[in-house]
Design a protein around this motif. Structure first.
Motif, PDB file in Angstrom:
ATOM      1  N   UNK A 152      66.569  10.201 -69.035  1.00 54.49           N
ATOM      2  CA  UNK A 152      66.014   8.960 -68.473  1.00 54.49           C
ATOM      3  C   UNK A 152      65.272   9.287 -67.180  1.00 54.49           C
ATOM      4  N   UNK A 153      64.097   8.735 -67.037  1.00 54.68           N
ATOM      5  CA  UNK A 153      63.259   9.018 -65.879  1.00 54.68           C
ATOM      6  C   UNK A 153      62.734   7.727 -65.257  1.00 54.68           C
ATOM      7  N   UNK A 154      62.457   7.786 -63.990  1.00 55.52           N
ATOM      8  CA  UNK A 154      61.927   6.633 -63.271  1.00 55.52           C
ATOM      9  C   UNK A 154      60.417   6.783 -63.154  1.00 55.52           C
ATOM     10  N   UNK A 155      59.660   5.804 -63.627  1.00 56.03           N
ATOM     11  CA  UNK A 155      58.200   5.947 -63.602  1.00 56.03           C
ATOM     12  C   UNK A 155      57.629   5.933 -62.193  1.00 56.03           C
ATOM     13  N   UNK A 156      56.661   6.795 -61.970  1.00 54.60           N
ATOM     14  CA  UNK A 156      55.873   6.754 -60.739  1.00 54.60           C
ATOM     15  C   UNK A 156      54.618   5.958 -61.079  1.00 54.60           C
ATOM     16  N   UNK A 157      54.650   4.683 -60.767  1.00 55.97           N
ATOM     17  CA  UNK A 157      53.633   3.743 -61.253  1.00 55.97           C
ATOM     18  C   UNK A 157      52.308   3.958 -60.533  1.00 55.97           C
ATOM     19  N   UNK A 158      51.242   4.071 -61.308  1.00 56.84           N
ATOM     20  CA  UNK A 158      49.896   4.180 -60.761  1.00 56.84           C
ATOM     21  C   UNK A 158      49.305   2.773 -60.676  1.00 56.84           C
ATOM     22  N   UNK A 159      49.487   2.130 -59.522  1.00 59.46           N
ATOM     23  CA  UNK A 159      49.050   0.749 -59.350  1.00 59.46           C
ATOM     24  C   UNK A 159      47.536   0.604 -59.295  1.00 59.46           C
ATOM     25  N   UNK A 160      46.833   1.727 -59.153  1.00 61.73           N
ATOM     26  CA  UNK A 160      45.374   1.653 -59.095  1.00 61.73           C
ATOM     27  C   UNK A 160      44.757   1.405 -60.467  1.00 61.73           C
ATOM     28  N   UNK A 161      45.571   1.432 -61.525  1.00 62.31           N
ATOM     29  CA  UNK A 161      45.045   1.266 -62.880  1.00 62.31           C
ATOM     30  C   UNK A 161      44.984  -0.192 -63.337  1.00 62.31           C
ATOM     31  N   UNK A 162      45.556  -1.107 -62.564  1.00 61.90           N
ATOM     32  CA  UNK A 162      45.549  -2.506 -62.989  1.00 61.90           C
ATOM     33  C   UNK A 162      45.403  -3.422 -61.782  1.00 61.90           C
ATOM     34  N   UNK A 163      45.021  -4.662 -62.057  1.00 59.57           N
ATOM     35  CA  UNK A 163      44.849  -5.658 -61.007  1.00 59.57           C
ATOM     36  C   UNK A 163      45.390  -6.986 -61.517  1.00 59.57           C
ATOM     37  N   UNK A 164      46.064  -7.719 -60.637  1.00 59.88           N
ATOM     38  CA  UNK A 164      46.642  -8.995 -61.065  1.00 59.88           C
ATOM     39  C   UNK A 164      45.595 -10.102 -60.991  1.00 59.88           C
ATOM     40  N   UNK A 165      45.974 -11.280 -61.481  1.00 59.20           N
ATOM     41  CA  UNK A 165      45.021 -12.385 -61.624  1.00 59.20           C
ATOM     42  C   UNK A 165      44.485 -12.871 -60.281  1.00 59.20           C
ATOM     43  N   UNK A 166      45.378 -12.978 -59.275  1.00 56.19           N
ATOM     44  CA  UNK A 166      44.932 -13.494 -57.976  1.00 56.19           C
ATOM     45  C   UNK A 166      43.929 -12.566 -57.325  1.00 56.19           C
ATOM     46  N   UNK A 167      44.193 -11.275 -57.390  1.00 53.69           N
ATOM     47  CA  UNK A 167      43.267 -10.322 -56.779  1.00 53.69           C
ATOM     48  C   UNK A 167      41.976 -10.193 -57.573  1.00 53.69           C
ATOM     49  N   UNK A 168      42.083 -10.245 -58.904  1.00 49.32           N
ATOM     50  CA  UNK A 168      40.853 -10.209 -59.707  1.00 49.32           C
ATOM     51  C   UNK A 168      39.951 -11.380 -59.327  1.00 49.32           C
ATOM     52  N   UNK A 169      40.537 -12.545 -59.209  1.00 49.15           N
ATOM     53  CA  UNK A 169      39.746 -13.726 -58.844  1.00 49.15           C
ATOM     54  C   UNK A 169      39.159 -13.584 -57.447  1.00 49.15           C
ATOM     55  N   UNK A 170      39.940 -13.024 -56.525  1.00 47.58           N
ATOM     56  CA  UNK A 170      39.463 -12.847 -55.157  1.00 47.58           C
ATOM     57  C   UNK A 170      38.224 -11.963 -55.107  1.00 47.58           C
ATOM     58  N   UNK A 171      38.262 -10.842 -55.821  1.00 47.13           N
ATOM     59  CA  UNK A 171      37.135  -9.915 -55.801  1.00 47.13           C
ATOM     60  C   UNK A 171      35.980 -10.399 -56.680  1.00 47.13           C
ATOM     61  N   UNK A 172      36.287 -11.130 -57.746  1.00 45.00           N
ATOM     62  CA  UNK A 172      35.227 -11.646 -58.614  1.00 45.00           C
ATOM     63  C   UNK A 172      34.432 -12.744 -57.930  1.00 45.00           C
ATOM     64  N   UNK A 173      35.110 -13.556 -57.140  1.00 48.07           N
ATOM     65  CA  UNK A 173      34.454 -14.691 -56.489  1.00 48.07           C
ATOM     66  C   UNK A 173      34.024 -14.385 -55.057  1.00 48.07           C
ATOM     67  N   UNK A 174      34.404 -13.201 -54.564  1.00 47.54           N
ATOM     68  CA  UNK A 174      34.137 -12.811 -53.176  1.00 47.54           C
ATOM     69  C   UNK A 174      34.815 -13.740 -52.183  1.00 47.54           C
TER      70      UNK A 174
END
Length: 309
Positions: free
Chosen positions: A155-177
């Motif tokens: 069993x291993x603990x993932x080292x999550x690469x958060x740079x590979x995804x974006x959540x809805x609030x941040x996507x909207x923030x950057x899409x709408x400036x």
């Protein structure tokens, strides 16, 4: 005698006109595999539907679906499950850890990018040695055709690469400036911090990042024509459409020359590419392909249009 001779001539002519019977062969589900792809006894995942998998599959392949690792919320099916450690535990039971080599088989252009979506999921969890191929690729190391036993990993603990995804609030923030306020946690926030997005993209402040953002819609042209982000007045970031199939070769490997096509559409490696599809499957595949092609600032909006609405 003449009657007999005439009958023989007619019979010979009839036989000569007959077409040769069709040769019936059983369809082979696998063909020869590129040696390098199958070197090192990789873990083989097959992302096709269970019915197709059970009809024919590469010996040793394990049937998985992208939905196995995603949210059950009908409005955001493409978002990964909250408990990524639980996903890692499940992967360890089928022989996958961060050091494993994984080959993901699917239907290529006849599917919907499921192979790339699983590859993206593994990349998020820290599994980097991941490859995609057609399900017709064979594992030639098992001449008897026996199913090799799956060897569990610790069993291993993932080292999550958060740079590979974006959540809805941040996507909207950057899409709408527009700046997206932080969630209140009960503690009083400084006035200036209230206008900051939840997270910055690739270490840039909001203004620098939003000037580099381009939205890549990887759905089919027909889907794009019906509805896309350019029809929303509040979306300020440029939107480019390029179908996900353009990123993969016929053998389901990532195209090496995709960079030229992207550059012709104004997408260069210094851009921040936010990839979108309906619910994060095709966009996950393209994010995987972009990273393989050196576009290190590409990110999957896994919620997709399903969550945007």
């Amino acid at each position: 005698m003449r009657n007999i001779l005439g009958a023989l001539l007619i019979l010979l002519a009839f036989v000569a006109c007959q077409t040769k019977p069709t040769k019936i062969t059983s369809e082979q589900g696998v063909v020869g595999a590129p040696e390098k792809l199958m070197e090192g006894s990789p873990v083989i995942l097959d992302v096709r539907a269970p019915f197709e998998f059970n009809l024919s599959h590469v010996p040793g392949a394990i049937n998985v679906r992208w939905e196995d690792f995603s949210s059950q919320d009908p409005n955001s099916r493409g978002v990964l499950q909250d408990d990524l450690f639980a996903i890692a535990r499940r992967l360890s039971l089928i022989g996958i850890d961060p050091d494993a080599k994984v080959v993901i088989l699917g239907k290529g252009s006849l599917g919907n990018g499921e192979e790339g979506r699983i590859a993206w999921t593994l990349n998020v969890l820290g599994v980097k040695n991941v490859h995609t191929a057609l399900h017709t690729v064979a594992r030639a190391t098992n001449p008897k055709g026996d199913e090799p036993l799956v060897k569990n990993k610790s069993i291993w603990k993932p080292v999550v690469d958060e740079s590979l995804f974006i959540d809805a609030r941040n996507f909207k923030a950057y899409a709408t400036h527009q700046l997206s306020p932080l969630k209140m946690t009960g503690k009083k926030k400084h006035k200036k911090t209230m206008d900051l997005p939840v997270s910055s993209l690739f270490g840039m402040n909001f203004n620098d990042a939003k000037s580099k953002v381009v939205i890549l819609d990887v759905r089919a042209s027909a889907e794009y024509g019906i509805n896309n982000l350019t029809k929303y007045k509040n979306v300020k970031a440029p939107v480019v459409q390029l179908e996900w199939k353009e990123f993969f070769n016929e053998d389901n490997s990532v195209k090496k020359d995709i960079e030229k096509k992207l550059e012709s559409k104004g997408i260069t490696k210094d851009k921040i590419v936010m990839v979108i599809s309906n619910h994060g499957v095709r966009s996950g595949a393209v994010t995987y392909a972009l990273r393989e092609s050196g576009f290190r600032q590409s990110v999957n909006f896994a919620g997709g249009y399903e969550q945007w609405k």
